[in-house]
Design a protein around this motif. Structure first.
Motif, PDB file in Angstrom:
ATOM      1  N   ARG A 224      27.297  37.656  37.795  1.00  0.00           N
ATOM      2  CA  ARG A 224      28.226  38.194  36.882  1.00  0.00           C
ATOM      3  C   ARG A 224      27.959  38.567  35.624  1.00  0.00           C
ATOM      4  N   GLU A 225      28.311  39.640  35.268  1.00  0.00           N
ATOM      5  CA  GLU A 225      28.057  40.178  33.979  1.00  0.00           C
ATOM      6  C   GLU A 225      28.809  39.347  32.970  1.00  0.00           C
ATOM      7  N   PRO A 226      28.522  39.438  31.644  1.00  0.00           N
ATOM      8  CA  PRO A 226      29.237  38.438  30.696  1.00  0.00           C
ATOM      9  C   PRO A 226      30.604  38.815  30.484  1.00  0.00           C
ATOM     10  N   ILE A 227      31.031  40.196  30.707  1.00  0.00           N
ATOM     11  CA  ILE A 227      32.425  40.377  30.725  1.00  0.00           C
ATOM     12  C   ILE A 227      32.820  41.180  32.018  1.00  0.00           C
ATOM     13  N   THR A 228      33.757  40.716  32.807  1.00  0.00           N
ATOM     14  CA  THR A 228      33.955  41.488  34.153  1.00  0.00           C
ATOM     15  C   THR A 228      35.575  41.656  34.109  1.00  0.00           C
ATOM     16  N   VAL A 229      35.932  42.633  34.856  1.00  0.00           N
ATOM     17  CA  VAL A 229      37.275  42.766  35.044  1.00  0.00           C
ATOM     18  C   VAL A 229      37.629  42.611  36.446  1.00  0.00           C
ATOM     19  N   ARG A 230      38.650  42.068  36.778  1.00  0.00           N
ATOM     20  CA  ARG A 230      39.284  41.835  38.310  1.00  0.00           C
ATOM     21  C   ARG A 230      40.391  42.648  38.428  1.00  0.00           C
ATOM     22  N   HIS A 231      40.371  43.337  39.459  1.00  0.00           N
ATOM     23  CA  HIS A 231      41.786  43.953  39.599  1.00  0.00           C
ATOM     24  C   HIS A 231      42.234  43.282  40.913  1.00  0.00           C
ATOM     25  N   ALA A 232      43.671  43.188  41.064  1.00  0.00           N
ATOM     26  CA  ALA A 232      44.390  42.558  42.126  1.00  0.00           C
ATOM     27  C   ALA A 232      44.992  43.775  42.938  1.00  0.00           C
TER      28      ALA A 232
ATOM     29  N   PRO B 110      47.764  48.738  44.560  1.00  0.00           N
ATOM     30  CA  PRO B 110      47.671  48.133  43.234  1.00  0.00           C
ATOM     31  C   PRO B 110      48.778  47.336  42.914  1.00  0.00           C
ATOM     32  N   THR B 111      48.461  46.351  42.143  1.00  0.00           N
ATOM     33  CA  THR B 111      49.320  45.306  41.680  1.00  0.00           C
ATOM     34  C   THR B 111      49.412  45.133  40.235  1.00  0.00           C
ATOM     35  N   ALA B 112      50.166  44.396  39.622  1.00  0.00           N
ATOM     36  CA  ALA B 112      50.137  44.242  38.370  1.00  0.00           C
ATOM     37  C   ALA B 112      49.159  43.175  37.824  1.00  0.00           C
ATOM     38  N   LEU B 113      48.886  42.340  38.698  1.00  0.00           N
ATOM     39  CA  LEU B 113      47.722  41.423  38.241  1.00  0.00           C
ATOM     40  C   LEU B 113      46.561  41.789  37.811  1.00  0.00           C
ATOM     41  N   ALA B 114      45.872  41.403  36.756  1.00  0.00           N
ATOM     42  CA  ALA B 114      44.542  41.709  36.515  1.00  0.00           C
ATOM     43  C   ALA B 114      44.071  40.683  35.608  1.00  0.00           C
ATOM     44  N   GLU B 115      42.786  40.659  35.882  1.00  0.00           N
ATOM     45  CA  GLU B 115      41.954  39.411  35.271  1.00  0.00           C
ATOM     46  C   GLU B 115      40.858  39.763  34.281  1.00  0.00           C
ATOM     47  N   LEU B 116      40.488  39.336  33.321  1.00  0.00           N
ATOM     48  CA  LEU B 116      39.304  39.745  32.445  1.00  0.00           C
ATOM     49  C   LEU B 116      38.604  38.322  32.435  1.00  0.00           C
ATOM     50  N   ALA B 117      37.311  38.398  32.917  1.00  0.00           N
ATOM     51  CA  ALA B 117      36.666  37.043  32.908  1.00  0.00           C
ATOM     52  C   ALA B 117      35.401  37.120  31.972  1.00  0.00           C
ATOM     53  N   ILE B 118      35.096  36.202  31.145  1.00  0.00           N
ATOM     54  CA  ILE B 118      34.396  36.428  30.039  1.00  0.00           C
ATOM     55  C   ILE B 118      33.363  35.028  30.151  1.00  0.00           C
ATOM     56  N   ASP B 119      32.049  35.331  30.304  1.00  0.00           N
ATOM     57  CA  ASP B 119      31.142  34.014  30.291  1.00  0.00           C
ATOM     58  C   ASP B 119      30.806  33.992  28.960  1.00  0.00           C
ATOM     59  N   VAL B 120      31.462  32.776  28.214  1.00  0.00           N
ATOM     60  CA  VAL B 120      31.233  32.496  26.840  1.00  0.00           C
ATOM     61  C   VAL B 120      29.790  32.168  26.411  1.00  0.00           C
TER      62      VAL B 120
END
Lengths: 482, 333
Positions: free
Chosen positions: A54-62, A69-79
């Motif tokens: 993983r990169e420190p900040i990643t975006v996951r689309h659904a 495409p759907t509305a859900l999206a996630e932003l994941a941060i390795d703190v």
């Protein structure tokens, strides 16, 4: 926005406050798109593996079931790795990309097409590592066990081995008393490492047998099984003193029955250490009652891609094909093994996984491993937290299901590994995948194995590894389900 | 014709459909009613009968598809057995069951299910019951002074039910005693219990002894030698044993001992999905014919087909019938 804190923070070692503060700053500055914000889920993770995908900040689309495409999206941060001084800009950039039509990130060398995690190229890297372990270790100058967090394997703890031998010997005595002990006593170790554990086990068993004059040792048939011939060769040298009772056999841990079907219902003891955590998995995500399958594709981030281009003369556009050749042919691809291993290591160091979530229309669409029924998964999910991301440990399940038919009716399976004991634990920390030297490591879904075990006629138990304080190892063992 | 002696039969259970497993579990969790489950049982039993008939089996059963497992079906019917209905969440698990006082005499209600079977087939039929020895190994005894006394009481109660089955037309009754293989030291009283169970039961009686089939795997390993000579005292017409999975070595016991009963020869391994060819089945029969004459031999799978997928179970039964026909033709010239 919903914020998920996916770890149990220890005071002082979390960057969660910086992330929240940066977000608040962006809000105050009006830099966040309200529409994106309303459907965004922010995941704060603490990736304990220093080397990971993983990169420190990643975006996951659904996407929907057909890729729409759907509305859900996630932003994941390795703190753990997010840099406070650049967090605001990086967050703003990442959140902007959530709303963008074009999701491709410039500068990346994408190595493969989207596929479920279990079919990712990282498993080819993993296989290559075990097949060409000698080449890897020659260049790194250290054995793979040195890469373990404690620097040594719990497999070889003398007290643990002594207890394992005592349990087995007790079983043999009980069977012998009832006249049910077979003439040949089969024991099997799958995933043999350097052979240290097998050597310790055999030394101890022989000593115990001689001390108690039970005469079991000469009847023992101890099988060392691994899919890596170099590993088997090395392990066999480590048990040279027991050559009369030891055999090696090339075996795929996913399907030991293939090589050993002639021993169906004959093996009294099967042991594995750190094998399940190294087998392919998929990941499932449940959001708002909807199931998603995690799809991934391996890529080299721009800095890694550029560095590889400079060091090896393989430009970003050539990198996917060259990596493909590496995975097929091994590190001799340049006609210079040293250079090939160096390239392999550089790619492995840099490789990341882009993720997206593909919606599943129901349980029937889950890629279930053999031995797992949809209703079992449904039951498992009824006891799981509503919002969860978890492993579908297909490789471990497949291995388990293809191992237990080898067990003698009174035999048992023992597995030392890193297991998630309850589904709740998936919300309390990152469980992989991570990189361990040149291999992949993942925690294994224990509740799933419990369900599968019950269906196969075994109760599956988990005991903490009590021989080393702070160890993350758990011991799985089976008992016959009456 | 001599070849007709090689009758084919099932041991008892037939492949359990996945949908019926789910329904049984749903019933346990009170998601469906007993009436709904009964309807599904009826449907599944009819399908099982049809499969056996189409495969060409001479003696068919109801597939035992109404049963959760070999113990609970009887434990729930035996008078005086207390069942903790909260003690399982999967139909195939065993209930916690206990006997705390003298068991009264009462019917078990097996006749109704036999009549259902009879109504839907013109073939000869077989009814299987779990034997007293196996039942006492799973039902906790807090009343009788010994396992043997407990088993004899169960035999006394079930004997009446077997006689009722005969009155209803049952011609073939099989007693299942897999737990003999786990507790060979019990055999002398285990046989006495079987004899009490079948006293004055005017049917063709067989005794099935295997090495277990719980979850589709063996529960024990060993040799049938432990059965002899105690088994010779059993007042039965046939003993039904597994040979396909274990090999034919124990067939020689029938040479060594002059058994007063015939042999139901297990020619189908029910613990593997590999389907035997008719030629393999035929060869297994020929091996037995080297020791026993045709009139003392019939043909069956090693055990119940419960754990096999339906298509595999059906294919195995077809292979068994075809293999038997090969040998029948050889015998009849």
């Amino acid at each position: 926005m919903i914020i998920h804190v996916n770890f149990l923070p220890k005071p002082g070692d979390t960057g969660a406050s910086e992330v929240i503060a940066s977000l608040a700053g962006l809000l105050d500055q009006g830099r966040l798109d309200g529409e994106v914000l309303s459907r965004l889920r922010l995941h704060l993770d603490w990736l304990q593996y220093k080397a990971n995908f993983r990169e420190p900040i990643t975006v996951r689309h659904a996407t929907g079931a057909r890729g729409e495409p759907t509305a859900l999206a996630e932003l994941a941060i390795d703190v753990r790795r997010a840099r406070p001084e650049r967090l605001g800009d990086e967050l703003a950039h990442a959140i902007a990309s959530v709303g963008a039509v074009e999701h491709e990130v410039a500068g990346r060398a994408v190595l493969e097409d989207w596929a479920p995690l279990s079919r990712s190229a990282i498993w080819q890297f993993n296989r290559l590592f075990w097949q060409r372990l000698v080449d890897w270790e020659r260049q790194t100058g250290r054995g793979f066990e040195a890469a373990l967090p404690s620097g040594r394997s719990d497999a070889n703890h003398p007290a643990a081995v002594a207890d394992a031998v005592a349990d087995f010997w007790t079983l043999l005595v009980e069977l012998d008393k009832r006249g049910q002990l077979p003439q040949e006593i089969f024991a099997l170790e799958i995933g043999v490492g350097p052979g240290t554990r097998a050597g310790l086990w055999l030394d101890r068993f022989k000593a115990l047998d001689e001390a108690r004059a039970t005469g079991f040792y000469p009847r023992l048939r101890f099988l060392l099984a691994d899919y890596s011939m170099p590993t088997l060769d090395r392990a066999h040298r480590a048990v040279e003193a027991h050559r009369d009772v030891v055999s090696t056999i090339a075996t795929d841990a996913l399907n030991p029955m293939r090589a050993l079907s002639f021993l169906r219902y004959k093996i009294l003891y099967v042991h594995l250490t750190n094998v399940y955590d190294n087998l392919p998995v998929d990941e499932l995500v449940r959001r708002d009652g909807q199931l998603y399958l995690v799809e991934t594709r391996a890529y080299l981030p721009e800095p890694a891609s550029t560095a590889i281009a400079q060091a090896f003369g393989v430009g970003p556009s050539e990198q996917p094909a060259t990596v493909g050749r590496l995975l097929e042919a091994g590190p001799d691809l340049f006609g210079d093994r040293e250079r090939g291993v160096a390239f392999w290591r550089a790619v492995w160091d840099g490789v990341c996984l882009e993720e997206r979530l593909r919606r599943l229309e129901g349980i029937a669409d889950v890629p279930l491993p053999p031995g797992l029924d949809g209703t079992d998964l449904e039951e498992l999910l009824t006891t799981a937290p509503a919002d969860i991301r978890f492993h579908l440990s297909g490789g471990a399940v497949e291995s388990f299901m293809n191992t237990v038919p080898l067990l003698h009716p009174r035999g048992y399976l023992q597995v030392q590994d890193i297991f998630v004991a309850t589904m709740d634990e998936y919300r309390q920390g990152f469980r992989g995948p991570g990189k361990l030297d040149g291999s992949v490591v993942n925690w294994v879904n224990g509740p799933l194995l419990r369900v599968v075990g019950a269906r196969a006629g075994y109760d599956v138990h988990f005991a903490p590894f009590r021989y080393r304080p702070g160890s993350r190892t758990t011991i799985l063992y089976t008992t016959l389900r009456e | 014709m001599a070849g007709q002696h090689l009758t084919t039969a099932v041991v008892g259970s037939y492949s359990m459909p996945g949908w019926l497993e789910r329904a049984k579990n749903d019933y346990l969790r009170r998601r469906i009613t007993a009436h709904d489950l009964d309807e599904m049982h009826d449907t599944a039993v009819k399908a099982a009968i049809k499969d056996q008939e189409v495969a060409g089996i001479d003696i068919v059963s109801d597939g035992e598809l109404r049963r959760d497992n070999m113990i609970d079906y009887f434990a729930m019917r035996l008078p005086g057995v207390e069942i903790d209905r909260t003690s399982k969440t999967s139909y195939y698990d065993f209930y916690e069951s206990v006997v705390r006082g003298r068991m009264p005499m009462a019917p078990l209600g097996l006749v109704e299910h036999y009549r259902f079977l009879r109504r839907f087939t013109d073939h000869r039929t077989k009814v299987s019951v779990t034997g007293p020895h196996s039942l006492v190994k799973r039902i906790r005894n807090e009343h009788y002074p010994s396992e043997e006394a407990f088993a004899m009481e169960i035999a006394r109660i079930m004997n009446l039910e077997l006689r009722e089955l005969v009155r209803a037309g049952a011609e073939q009754i099989q007693i299942d005693e897999p737990y003999y293989s786990g507790f060979p030291e019990d055999l002398p009283w285990g046989v006495r219990a079987v004899n009490a169970l079948v006293e004055n039961v005017d049917a063709r009686l067989s005794l099935h002894v295997c090495y277990g089939n719980r979850y589709g795997k063996p529960s024990w390993e060993g040799s049938y030698r432990y059965l002899f000579p105690a088994i010779l005292e059993a007042r039965i017409d046939q003993v039904t044993l597994e040979f396909a999975r274990r090999g034919s070595e124990d067939l020689r016991l029938f040479k060594e001992f002059d058994a007063p009963f015939t042999l139901g020869l297990g020619v189908i391994d029910v613990k593997t999905h590999d389907v035997e060819t008719p030629a393999v089945v035929a060869e297994r029969i020929r091996e037995a014919l080297a020791i026993l004459p045709t009139e003392r031999l019939s043909v069956n799978p090693d055990c119940g087909l419960l754990h096999l997928p339906r298509e595999i179970a059906f294919a195995k039964l077809c292979a068994m019938v075809e293999g038997t026909q090969l040998v029948r033709r050889e015998i009849s010239g």
